[in-house]
Structure formats: structure tokens, C-alpha cells
Design a protein around this motif. Structure first.
Motif, short mmCIF file in Angstrom:
data_model
loop_
_atom_site.label_atom_id
_atom_site.label_comp_id
_atom_site.label_asym_id
_atom_site.label_seq_id
_atom_site.Cartn_x
_atom_site.Cartn_y
_atom_site.Cartn_z
N UNK A 1 1.09 -1.25 0.18
CA UNK A 1 0.08 0.11 -0.01
C UNK A 1 0.92 1.31 0.26
N UNK A 2 1.84 1.14 0.82
CA UNK A 2 2.84 2.19 0.84
C UNK A 2 3.28 2.49 -0.75
N UNK A 3 3.79 1.51 -1.41
CA UNK A 3 4.30 1.87 -2.60
C UNK A 3 3.53 2.21 -3.55
N UNK A 4 2.17 1.84 -3.43
CA UNK A 4 1.08 2.12 -4.41
C UNK A 4 0.76 3.74 -4.24
N UNK A 5 0.73 3.99 -3.02
CA UNK A 5 0.56 5.44 -2.46
C UNK A 5 1.64 6.31 -3.02
N UNK A 6 2.99 5.89 -3.16
CA UNK A 6 4.29 6.67 -3.56
C UNK A 6 4.14 6.85 -5.08
N UNK A 7 3.85 5.96 -5.83
CA UNK A 7 3.90 5.79 -7.36
C UNK A 7 2.55 6.88 -7.65
N UNK A 8 1.53 6.60 -6.93
CA UNK A 8 0.45 7.56 -7.05
C UNK A 8 1.00 9.04 -7.11
N UNK A 9 1.29 9.44 -6.07
CA UNK A 9 1.99 10.80 -5.71
C UNK A 9 2.99 11.07 -6.86
N UNK A 10 4.07 10.32 -7.26
CA UNK A 10 4.77 10.70 -8.31
C UNK A 10 4.12 11.14 -9.58
N UNK A 11 3.06 10.17 -10.05
CA UNK A 11 2.30 10.51 -11.19
C UNK A 11 1.59 11.86 -10.81
N UNK A 12 0.86 11.97 -9.88
CA UNK A 12 0.50 13.38 -9.80
C UNK A 12 1.07 14.68 -9.65
N UNK A 13 2.30 14.48 -9.08
CA UNK A 13 3.33 15.73 -9.06
C UNK A 13 3.99 15.81 -10.30
N UNK A 14 4.12 14.69 -11.33
CA UNK A 14 4.66 15.17 -12.52
C UNK A 14 3.66 15.77 -13.18
N UNK A 15 2.48 15.46 -13.33
CA UNK A 15 1.41 16.15 -14.15
C UNK A 15 1.14 17.67 -13.46
N UNK A 16 1.27 17.84 -12.13
CA UNK A 16 1.27 18.86 -11.67
C UNK A 16 2.10 19.90 -12.14
N UNK A 17 3.42 19.42 -12.22
CA UNK A 17 4.48 20.38 -12.65
C UNK A 17 4.21 20.90 -14.02
N UNK A 18 3.82 19.99 -15.07
CA UNK A 18 3.47 20.35 -16.38
C UNK A 18 2.40 21.36 -16.49
N UNK A 19 1.27 21.23 -15.39
CA UNK A 19 0.35 22.20 -15.73
C UNK A 19 0.75 23.42 -15.03
N UNK A 20 1.38 23.55 -13.91
CA UNK A 20 1.89 24.85 -13.53
C UNK A 20 2.88 25.80 -14.64
N UNK A 21 3.92 24.93 -15.15
CA UNK A 21 4.74 25.52 -16.20
C UNK A 21 3.66 26.08 -17.43
N UNK A 22 2.81 25.21 -17.95
CA UNK A 22 1.86 25.81 -19.05
C UNK A 22 1.04 26.71 -18.51
N UNK A 23 0.59 26.99 -17.20
CA UNK A 23 -0.23 28.13 -16.51
C UNK A 23 0.83 29.30 -16.54
#
Length: 576
Positions: free
Chosen positions: A391-413
Motif C-alpha cells: 500500500x505504501x508503494x502504491x501511494x508513492x507511485x500515485x503521488x509521483x504521477x500526480x506531481x509530474x502532471x502538476x509540474x507540467x500544468x504549472x509550467x503551462x499556466x
């Protein structure tokens, strides 16, 4: 502003766009920039001097602000140790007043930051070796307890013997036979067996049974026959236990060698316990993307041979999570190299390396999941206890995916804000009517997002830089406007403010873009880059160009396109 010249060995904060100021060391000069080594991650980068600052000068501000980021505390400890050993960070003005205004380097990074790499201090695993800690274990005089406490070193010894010889079973049986014969021949043979190199492990256990370290109980009590008999009896019991254990392990080794597909034991690379952190974990999808990127590089080799290696997120401790058939979670270590950071001469060679390690890791994972191989048989290093639940690993991978998308969205913003800013200025300074007060306010808003700008934004929207360039000579359409002398004077003063602010912004943009002009004007060199950019994008749709967050022919842009395609397919599935 006084230009600071750094030298090799200086300890600094290095700022990479989109990430927090990171503790680093100046390695060498690189033209107008500096090559630095990031503490904690041990990665390298080329940084402009304006993005560097001496560590001691700003540590009170930055360390407190970013210490909770993954790997940051480790990097701070390393640079502090280096400063303590070398007597300072190299700042020649260290004794001067440091109450200067803090540089604004706020962080909007993703979890995949190149600096967010916590590097383990764990030393390389040397097969079959054990480092002495100087602290002895407690041993019982009984044979059963001695056998239990010695199980682990005996097992490791046999595994090493199995790897180095194709006749390990025969050799092990000979050792067992000799040990038994030595017992039957009496105490004199025990002493001879004890000094034999082939029975090193038995000697270790005999010594551990003794009450006083490094003393032979038989020699110590030569005048006491009863004590000799008792000591020999214990020694004999221990050796018999080890003989039985050897027989069991030889049989187990034979069974492993007869495993499906005849998998040999080539490497015994098992780490029992190691605390795997979030920044070390990579996904199967990322490794598959590495393979796709390598195929693309090989098809377009002329573009990547001799091209400098691009910065990417990588750590020598990167691992791939694997769930074994037993339900237990382990990790496969991806990189098997001893030297870090990696040194490849160009992007082509690095892409081939990434492909190689990705295929090896994925193959090992599939063999472990299917049960075709056990962790003992795996060719790559396997960490059995990672200190994380599934469950810890699943949460880590989910967070990494969200953070990656968030970075791209912030840059485009931020890019969208730049385009909107340009439109507002043009609307306030039309040919029919001018609103200089509003224009001045809009122009000054530029400094709100100045730190987020880069060359790619202006190459995608060159009209923004053209607006700034023209504002430096703005006087208004006064010949067509009916204005009184007083209004004309007021307007003239406001246009002078507009020109002054535009000049400041234009010079700032020249510094940010840092195009290393060789000849011609800044604008001419910039338009050449725009032409090259459009040439690279000629086969791309306009919507794909607008969402670019990296150069169109870069590795990051390729990986972004794969992620966008996957997101698009997922959206279609959800809608259906």
C-alpha cells in the motif's frame, strides 16, 4: 550588481528552474557557466552564475524552507561535513555583513526533481563477505543453539562455494566427510581440523562456544582431564550439528540447480533489509518508456550521436518493486554499476544504456513474479525487506504521477500568463486610444512571473518578445490624437516610463535566455532560434506544439508525448 566569480571546490546553493536551491559543489568552469555536483543525489549539472549563491550566506533561509523535501536533509548533512573538513564554503566575503535580501527561488517542482535524489550511504554488497562490527553475539553452550545462531553464515558460505565451482556438491560432501572423520579420530584430529582453512566456519563456531575469546579450552586445561573431555564433547556436538546442516544445504543447492529452465546460480545478490525511500522507486511504465525512447533514438541516430547527455532523473539506488508469488514485496535494483554518476559521451550512448538496464530489470521482475526464478537466482541485486508495504508503494507511485502532471500544468499556466500579459498591454496601447496608466500597471506585472520564464516559452510565442522590443521606443499615436498641450506633456512623461520599464524587461529577458550570441544583434539571433524551432515542429499539430514543456527533439518531450497519448486513451475508455 557585482558579478561573483566562483572557483572549483566552492560550496553553494545551485538553482535549477522549477526546483528548490540545492546544496552543491563547484566542479569546474564551463564557459559563462559552472559545472556543479549536487550533494545527496551526486548528479551533475551546468548552472549559470546568477543561479548560484554561497551556501553559508543563505543556509538559514533555504534549509529551514526546504528541509522537509525528500533527500534535502541528507544533502545538507553532506555539504556541512564538507565545509567543516575544508574550513568554509569558499566565499571570500564570508566575514562581511550577510543581511542581504534573500533571492526569490520558490519551488514548484515535481517529485521527480533531478535534485530530489536521496543517496544511500550503504556500502556495496560484497558477495559472501561480512564486515565485523566488533560486537559479539551471545552463544549457548548447547549444540542446538549453536546450530541455530550459525545458520546464516553457513548458508552464505555454501552459496558462495556453489557460485565459484561447478563441483560444489562433491566438495561440500568431502568437507562433511573430513569433519566427521576428524571427530572419530579423537581430540588430536579436532585440533588439526580446527587449523585447516577448509573448516574455517567450524573453527568460528568452536571459538564462539569457548567462555574466553581467542583461547583454546583444550590447551588451557591440559592438566584437567575432566575439563578436556567436557570441552571436547561440546566441540564434537557442534561439529556434528554443522555436518548435518551442510548435508541439508547441499541437498537444497542441488534442488535449486534443477529448477525450471535449468537456471544456474550466477549471482547471489540478496540484501536482507534496506530502507527504500520514495525517490528511489521507479515504475514499470517508465522503464517501458525508456525502451521506446531507445528505439526512437536508434532510428534517428544522426540527431543523437554527439548530442550532449540530457539531464534526467536517475539515482544509483533506483529500484523496481516486485510482488513475489508468496505475496511478499521486494525490490530489484536497476543499476549494477559501481561508479556514479554515469559518464556517457552522448545522448545516444545513454539511451542505449537506459534500454539495457530497463530490459534487464523487467525480465528479472517477470521471472520472479512467475516463480521461474527465486531471489537467490536473480542476476540483479534483490532487496528483500524494503521497509514498505504494498500500500505504501502504491501511494508513492500515485503521488509521483500526480506531481509530474502538476509540474507540467504549472509550467503551462505560467506560459499562459505571459501570453495574457502581452495581450493586455496591446489592448491598453491601441492606435485609436491609449490608456498609459493601465499599460504601466500591466508592464510592472511582468516581475510576478519573471522567475518562471525560459527560452522555450519565447520560442513558442515570439510575438511577446517583439512587443517588449517595440515598447522601448513607444511614443503613442499623438499625430492622430487631439490633445491639449497639458495633456500632451502628461502623456509624454507616461510614455517615457513605459519605455524605461520595457528596456529593463528586455535586458532581463536577454539574461534569462542566455543565447551566447556570437555575432549580430540579440533579436536576430533569437529569430534564428525561432526558425530552427519551427522547423523541428513542422510535422507536429499546433495543439501538440502548444503543450510542449521541453524542446521538441528532446528526451523529455518524447516521454511527455507518450504520457499524453496514454492519458488520451484513458479518457476515451472512461467516456465509453
Amino acid at each position: 550588481m557585482v558579478k561573483i566569480t566562483y572557483k572549483a571546490g566552492d560550496k553553494v546553493f545551485a538553482k535549477v528552474k522549477g526546483y528548490p536551491p540545492w546544496p552543491a559543489k563547484i566542479v569546474s568552469e564551463a564557459g559563462r557557466k559552472y559545472n556543479v555536483l549536487f550533494y545527496g543525489t551526486e548528479e551533475t549539472g551546468t548552472i549559470k552564475p546568477e543561479d548560484l549563491s554561497y551556501y553559508s550566506k543563505y543556509k538559514n533561509s533555504y534549509v529551514k524552507k526546504y528541509v522537509k523535501r525528500l533527500g534535502y536533509e541528507d544533502a545538507v548533512k553532506q555539504i556541512e561535513e564538507a565545509i567543516e573538513n575544508e574550513g568554509g564554503d569558499g566565499n571570500p566575503a564570508a566575514d562581511e555583513d550577510e543581511s542581504v535580501q534573500e533571492l526569490d527561488m520558490s519551488d514548484t517542482s515535481s517529485a521527480s526533481s533531478i535534485a530530489d535524489k536521496k543517496v544511500s550511504r550503504r556500502k556495496p554488497v560484497i558477495e559472501g563477505a561480512r564486515k565485523s562490527t566488533g560486537r559479539g553475539r551471545k552463544f549457548s553452550s548447547s549444540a542446538s543453539e549453536s546450530r541455530e545462531t550459525s545458520l546464516e553464515p553457513i548458508a552464505k558460505k555454501l552459496r558462495r562455494e556453489s557460485n565459484t565451482s561447478t563441483n560444489s556438491k562433491d566438495e561440500s560432501e568431502k568437507k562433511v566427510k573430513k569433519a566427521v572423520e576428524g571427530i572419530d579420530e579423537g581430540s588430536s584430529n579436532v585440533e588439526e581440523s580446527k587449523n585447516s582453512p577448509k573448516n574455517e566456519l567450524e573453527n568460528q563456531e568452536i571459538n564462539q562456544v569457548e567462555t574466553e575469546p581467542k583461547q583454546n579450552p583444550i590447551e588451557k586445561n591440559t592438566n584437567d582431564n575432566e575439563t578436556n573431555k567436557e570441552t571436547f564433547s561440546k566441540t564434537k556436538s557442534c561439529l556434528k550439528s554443522h555436518c548435518a546442516l551442510r548435508s541439508e544445504l547441499v541437498e537444497a543447492t542441488e534442488n535449486i540447480q534443477k529448477s525450471p529452465k535449468g537456471c544456474p546460480i550466477e549471482n547471489v545478490n540478496i540484501v536482507k533489509k534496506f530502507n527504500v525511500t520514495a525517490d528511489m522507486i521507479v515504475t514499470e511504465q517508465l522503464l517501458n518508456n525508456h525502451i521506446l525512447y531507445a528505439d526512437y533514438v536508434k532510428k534517428n541516430s544522426e540527431l543523437f550521436i554527439d548530442k550532449p547527455v540530457e539531464t534526467r532523473r536517475a539515482s544509483k539506488d533506483d529500484v523496481l518493486p516486485v510482488k513475489l508469488p508468496s505475496g511478499k514485496l521486494c525490490c530489484v535494483k536497476i543499476h549494477q554499476v559501481l561508479q556514479w554518476p554515469l559518464t556517457h559521451k552522448d545522448e545516444y550512448q545513454r539511451a542505449l544504456y537506459d534500454e539495457k538496464v530497463a530490459k534487464a530489470a523487467l525480465e528479472t521482475k517477470n521471472l520472479l513474479i512467475s516463480g521461474t526464478q527465486t531471489p537467490v537466482q536473480a542476476n540483479l541485486e534483490v532487496i528483500m525487506d524494503i521497509g514498505k508495504t504494498p500500500e505504501d508503494v502504491k501511494e508513492i507511485l500515485y503521488t509521483q504521477d500526480i506531481e509530474s502532471k502538476r509540474w507540467r500544468l504549472n509550467r503551462l499556466k505560467k506560459e499562459a500568463e505571459l501570453v495574457t500579459w502581452d495581450t493586455q498591454i496591446k489592448n491598453s496601447l491601441g492606435l485609436d486610444i491609449a490608456m498609459p496608466d493601465e499599460a504601466i500597471k500591466n508592464i510592472k506585472d511582468f516581475w510576478k512571473f519573471d522567475k518562471h520564464l525560459d527560452l522555450l516559452m519565447f520560442k513558442k510565442h515570439p510575438h511577446v518578445l517583439d512587443t517588449i522590443r517595440r515598447l522601448r521606443k513607444y511614443v503613442g499615436n499623438v499625430s492622430e490624437w487631439v490633445m491639449s498641450a497639458e495633456d500632451s506633456d502628461i502623456f509624454a512623461k507616461k510614455t517615457e516610463t513605459i519605455r524605461t520599464e520595457a528596456e529593463r524587461i528586455y535586458n532581463r529577458v536577454k539574461t534569462v535566455l542566455d543565447m551566447n550570441e556570437k555575432s549580430g544583434t540579440f533579436w536576430d539571433n533569437f529569430m534564428e532560434l525561432v526558425a530552427e524551432f519551427r522547423k523541428k515542429c513542422r510535422d507536429m499539430e499546433e495543439k501538440d506544439v502548444l503543450v510542449l514543456c521541453a524542446e521538441p527533439d528532446s528526451r523529455q518531450a518524447f516521454l511527455d508525448r507518450i504520457d499524453q497519448a496514454a492519458e488520451s486513451e484513458l479518457t476515451k475508455v472512461v467516456q465509453c
